[in-house]
Design an enzyme around this catalytic site. Structure first.
Site, PDB file in Angstrom:
ATOM      1  N   SER A  85      25.778 -29.911  16.077  1.00  0.00           N
ATOM      2  CA  SER A  85      24.613 -30.788  16.183  1.00  0.00           C
ATOM      3  C   SER A  85      23.358 -29.961  16.465  1.00  0.00           C
ATOM      4  O   SER A  85      23.239 -29.313  17.507  1.00  0.00           O
ATOM      5  CB  SER A  85      24.815 -31.804  17.311  1.00  0.00           C
ATOM      6  OG  SER A  85      23.600 -32.505  17.503  1.00  0.00           O
ATOM      7  N   HIS A 126      25.030 -31.502  11.627  1.00  0.00           N
ATOM      8  CA  HIS A 126      24.839 -32.853  12.161  1.00  0.00           C
ATOM      9  C   HIS A 126      23.395 -32.964  12.662  1.00  0.00           C
ATOM     10  O   HIS A 126      22.939 -32.169  13.484  1.00  0.00           O
ATOM     11  CB  HIS A 126      25.832 -33.114  13.291  1.00  0.00           C
ATOM     12  CG  HIS A 126      25.798 -34.518  13.801  1.00  0.00           C
ATOM     13  ND1 HIS A 126      26.409 -35.571  13.151  1.00  0.00           N
ATOM     14  CD2 HIS A 126      25.201 -35.048  14.904  1.00  0.00           C
ATOM     15  CE1 HIS A 126      26.202 -36.691  13.834  1.00  0.00           C
ATOM     16  NE2 HIS A 126      25.464 -36.408  14.900  1.00  0.00           N
ATOM     17  N   ASP A 156      20.601 -35.396  14.356  1.00  0.00           N
ATOM     18  CA  ASP A 156      20.405 -36.595  15.174  1.00  0.00           C
ATOM     19  C   ASP A 156      18.944 -37.027  15.157  1.00  0.00           C
ATOM     20  O   ASP A 156      18.095 -36.381  15.774  1.00  0.00           O
ATOM     21  CB  ASP A 156      20.814 -36.297  16.617  1.00  0.00           C
ATOM     22  CG  ASP A 156      22.313 -36.143  16.773  1.00  0.00           C
ATOM     23  OD1 ASP A 156      23.045 -37.067  16.353  1.00  0.00           O
ATOM     24  OD2 ASP A 156      22.754 -35.105  17.305  1.00  0.00           O
ATOM     25  N   MET A 212      16.354 -39.737  16.432  1.00  0.00           N
ATOM     26  CA  MET A 212      16.222 -40.763  17.487  1.00  0.00           C
ATOM     27  C   MET A 212      14.790 -41.260  17.554  1.00  0.00           C
ATOM     28  O   MET A 212      13.856 -40.452  17.475  1.00  0.00           O
ATOM     29  CB  MET A 212      16.577 -40.152  18.853  1.00  0.00           C
ATOM     30  CG  MET A 212      17.952 -39.536  18.913  1.00  0.00           C
ATOM     31  SD  MET A 212      18.218 -38.802  20.535  1.00  0.00           S
ATOM     32  CE  MET A 212      19.828 -38.066  20.299  1.00  0.00           C
ATOM     33  N   HIS A 254      22.517 -38.647  11.251  1.00  0.00           N
ATOM     34  CA  HIS A 254      22.905 -39.733  12.160  1.00  0.00           C
ATOM     35  C   HIS A 254      21.620 -40.415  12.632  1.00  0.00           C
ATOM     36  O   HIS A 254      20.879 -39.856  13.446  1.00  0.00           O
ATOM     37  CB  HIS A 254      23.689 -39.094  13.317  1.00  0.00           C
ATOM     38  CG  HIS A 254      24.105 -40.049  14.398  1.00  0.00           C
ATOM     39  ND1 HIS A 254      24.573 -39.619  15.626  1.00  0.00           N
ATOM     40  CD2 HIS A 254      24.120 -41.404  14.455  1.00  0.00           C
ATOM     41  CE1 HIS A 254      24.877 -40.669  16.374  1.00  0.00           C
ATOM     42  NE2 HIS A 254      24.597 -41.770  15.693  1.00  0.00           N
ATOM     43  N   MET A 279      19.728 -42.834  14.743  1.00  0.00           N
ATOM     44  CA  MET A 279      19.732 -43.669  15.948  1.00  0.00           C
ATOM     45  C   MET A 279      18.364 -44.330  16.018  1.00  0.00           C
ATOM     46  O   MET A 279      17.532 -44.011  16.882  1.00  0.00           O
ATOM     47  CB  MET A 279      20.021 -42.795  17.181  1.00  0.00           C
ATOM     48  CG  MET A 279      21.488 -42.420  17.291  1.00  0.00           C
ATOM     49  SD  MET A 279      21.762 -40.995  18.332  1.00  0.00           S
ATOM     50  CE  MET A 279      21.493 -39.691  17.155  1.00  0.00           C
ATOM     51  N   MET A 319      31.223 -43.212  18.558  1.00  0.00           N
ATOM     52  CA  MET A 319      30.428 -42.538  19.602  1.00  0.00           C
ATOM     53  C   MET A 319      31.297 -42.374  20.850  1.00  0.00           C
ATOM     54  O   MET A 319      31.812 -43.366  21.392  1.00  0.00           O
ATOM     55  CB  MET A 319      29.181 -43.348  19.953  1.00  0.00           C
ATOM     56  CG  MET A 319      28.065 -43.333  18.933  1.00  0.00           C
ATOM     57  SD  MET A 319      27.448 -41.727  18.410  1.00  0.00           S
ATOM     58  CE  MET A 319      26.993 -40.944  19.952  1.00  0.00           C
ATOM     59  N   PHE A 355      21.370 -38.538  24.047  1.00  0.00           N
ATOM     60  CA  PHE A 355      21.241 -37.212  24.646  1.00  0.00           C
ATOM     61  C   PHE A 355      22.476 -36.364  24.344  1.00  0.00           C
ATOM     62  O   PHE A 355      23.586 -36.907  24.267  1.00  0.00           O
ATOM     63  CB  PHE A 355      21.079 -37.329  26.170  1.00  0.00           C
ATOM     64  CG  PHE A 355      19.902 -38.169  26.565  1.00  0.00           C
ATOM     65  CD1 PHE A 355      18.631 -37.614  26.657  1.00  0.00           C
ATOM     66  CD2 PHE A 355      20.067 -39.528  26.805  1.00  0.00           C
ATOM     67  CE1 PHE A 355      17.540 -38.413  26.999  1.00  0.00           C
ATOM     68  CE2 PHE A 355      18.982 -40.333  27.141  1.00  0.00           C
ATOM     69  CZ  PHE A 355      17.707 -39.776  27.241  1.00  0.00           C
ATOM     70  N   ASP A 391      31.572 -38.180  18.006  1.00  0.00           N
ATOM     71  CA  ASP A 391      30.296 -37.561  18.378  1.00  0.00           C
ATOM     72  C   ASP A 391      30.018 -37.764  19.857  1.00  0.00           C
ATOM     73  O   ASP A 391      29.866 -38.900  20.314  1.00  0.00           O
ATOM     74  CB  ASP A 391      29.193 -38.211  17.521  1.00  0.00           C
ATOM     75  CG  ASP A 391      27.830 -37.567  17.720  1.00  0.00           C
ATOM     76  OD1 ASP A 391      27.741 -36.545  18.432  1.00  0.00           O
ATOM     77  OD2 ASP A 391      26.859 -38.110  17.137  1.00  0.00           O
ATOM     78  N   GLY A 395      27.679 -30.274  19.876  1.00  0.00           N
ATOM     79  CA  GLY A 395      26.330 -29.788  20.157  1.00  0.00           C
ATOM     80  C   GLY A 395      26.377 -28.660  21.165  1.00  0.00           C
ATOM     81  O   GLY A 395      26.404 -27.480  20.832  1.00  0.00           O
TER      82      GLY A 395
HETATM   83  C1  DX5 Z   1      24.116 -38.019  21.003  1.00  0.00           C
HETATM   84  C2  DX5 Z   1      24.071 -37.365  19.647  1.00  0.00           C
HETATM   85  C3  DX5 Z   1      25.067 -36.267  19.524  1.00  0.00           C
HETATM   86  C4  DX5 Z   1      24.798 -35.082  20.409  1.00  0.00           C
HETATM   87  C5  DX5 Z   1      26.101 -34.411  20.724  1.00  0.00           C
HETATM   88  O1  DX5 Z   1      23.292 -39.111  21.013  1.00  0.00           O
HETATM   89  O2  DX5 Z   1      24.389 -38.317  18.648  1.00  0.00           O
HETATM   90  O3  DX5 Z   1      25.213 -35.848  18.190  1.00  0.00           O
HETATM   91  O4  DX5 Z   1      23.922 -34.147  19.816  1.00  0.00           O
HETATM   92  O5  DX5 Z   1      25.897 -33.418  21.665  1.00  0.00           O
HETATM   93  P1  DX5 Z   1      27.063 -32.876  22.603  1.00  0.00           P
HETATM   94  O6  DX5 Z   1      28.124 -32.308  21.697  1.00  0.00           O
HETATM   95  O7  DX5 Z   1      26.380 -31.839  23.421  1.00  0.00           O
HETATM   96  O8  DX5 Z   1      27.587 -34.021  23.395  1.00  0.00           O
HETATM   97 ZN    ZN Z   2      24.972 -37.593  16.559  1.00  0.00          ZN
END
Ligand code: DX5
Ligand code: ZN
Length: 215
Positions: A8, A33, A35, A37, A66, A68, A137, A143, A175, A197
């Protein structure tokens, strides 16, 4: 099929984004990946189109986007044009989910739907056959670096059964909070794509960590 690893970018060093992208290009990771947001659907703002465009300029592996964000339909074409191979929207953010899934596919992308930790798997009964990917999820989205939610394993078993019962052909992605300590159990429960991530980017040697996660 052996499982895929999707580092990520949220956990990368944004001041050295090109360096971190090249690291993933040169690694045994499978996807990027990404993210996105919006500060409305989730209580955080990550990055938007200009950053995805910059990632796409250097990335040599598929972009797993992804979203969000609320009302993702407004931006599907934008992210497809920016090079997304997979576009995943949240079940909780889509009023007309079936229409959204078809729109993603018409843009030539793989269509994914993400479920928040509180959202039951059976709500996908009537769309799972149309999906290329279901994202379970394993933290509340918003985060990186959060603690893995153990209930994820039972959701994996449920989604695996649902996919089988509908004769669907769809990948299961997990994830949030994925790392060395839980990846084997997740794969044993049916996960096909593992997002990582902090496990990757906080490692002393991210390339070795990706190899470990691939094993
Ligand atoms: C969370 C994100 C994840 C995040 C994962 O809202 O969708 O993709 O980056 O990070 P780690 O692996 O550090 O939990
Ligand atoms: Zn994600």
């Amino acid at each position: 099929m052996s499982h895929l690893i999707a580092p990520s970018i949220l956990a990368s060093d944004f001041a050295n984004l090109q360096r971190d992208i090249e690291m993933i290009n040169n690694s045994n990771a499978d996807w990027f990946h990404i993210d996105v947001m919006d500060g409305v659907f989730v209580p955080n703002i990550s990055f938007g189109m200009p950053v995805v465009e910059a990632i796409n300029r250097h990335a040599k592996k598929p972009l797993d986007v992804h979203l969000m964000i609320v009302d993702p339909d407004r931006y599907l074409k934008t992210f497809a044009d920016l090079g997304a191979a997979v576009i995943t929207v949240h079940y909780e953010a889509c009023t007309h989910l079936h229409r959204t899934i078809q729109a993603i596919k018409q843009l030539g992308c793989k269509a994914g739907v993400a479920l928040n930790p509180h959202t039951p798997v059976h709500l996908l009964n009537d769309v799972v056959a149309d999906l290329d990917l279901v994202l379970i999820m394993s933290v509340n989205p918003g985060f990186g670096g959060q603690k893995f939610i153990e209930n994820t394993y039972s959701k994996l078993s449920e989604i695996k059964d649902l996919i089988r019962s509908k004769n669907a052909n769809c990948l299961i992605e997990v994830d949030g909070g994925v790392g060395i300590s839980n990846i084997k159990k997740l794969v044993d429960h049916g996960a096909n794509v593992l997002v990582a991530g902090n496990a990757v980017f906080s490692a002393d040697n991210p390339l070795n960590m990706i190899d470990e996660l691939k094993k």
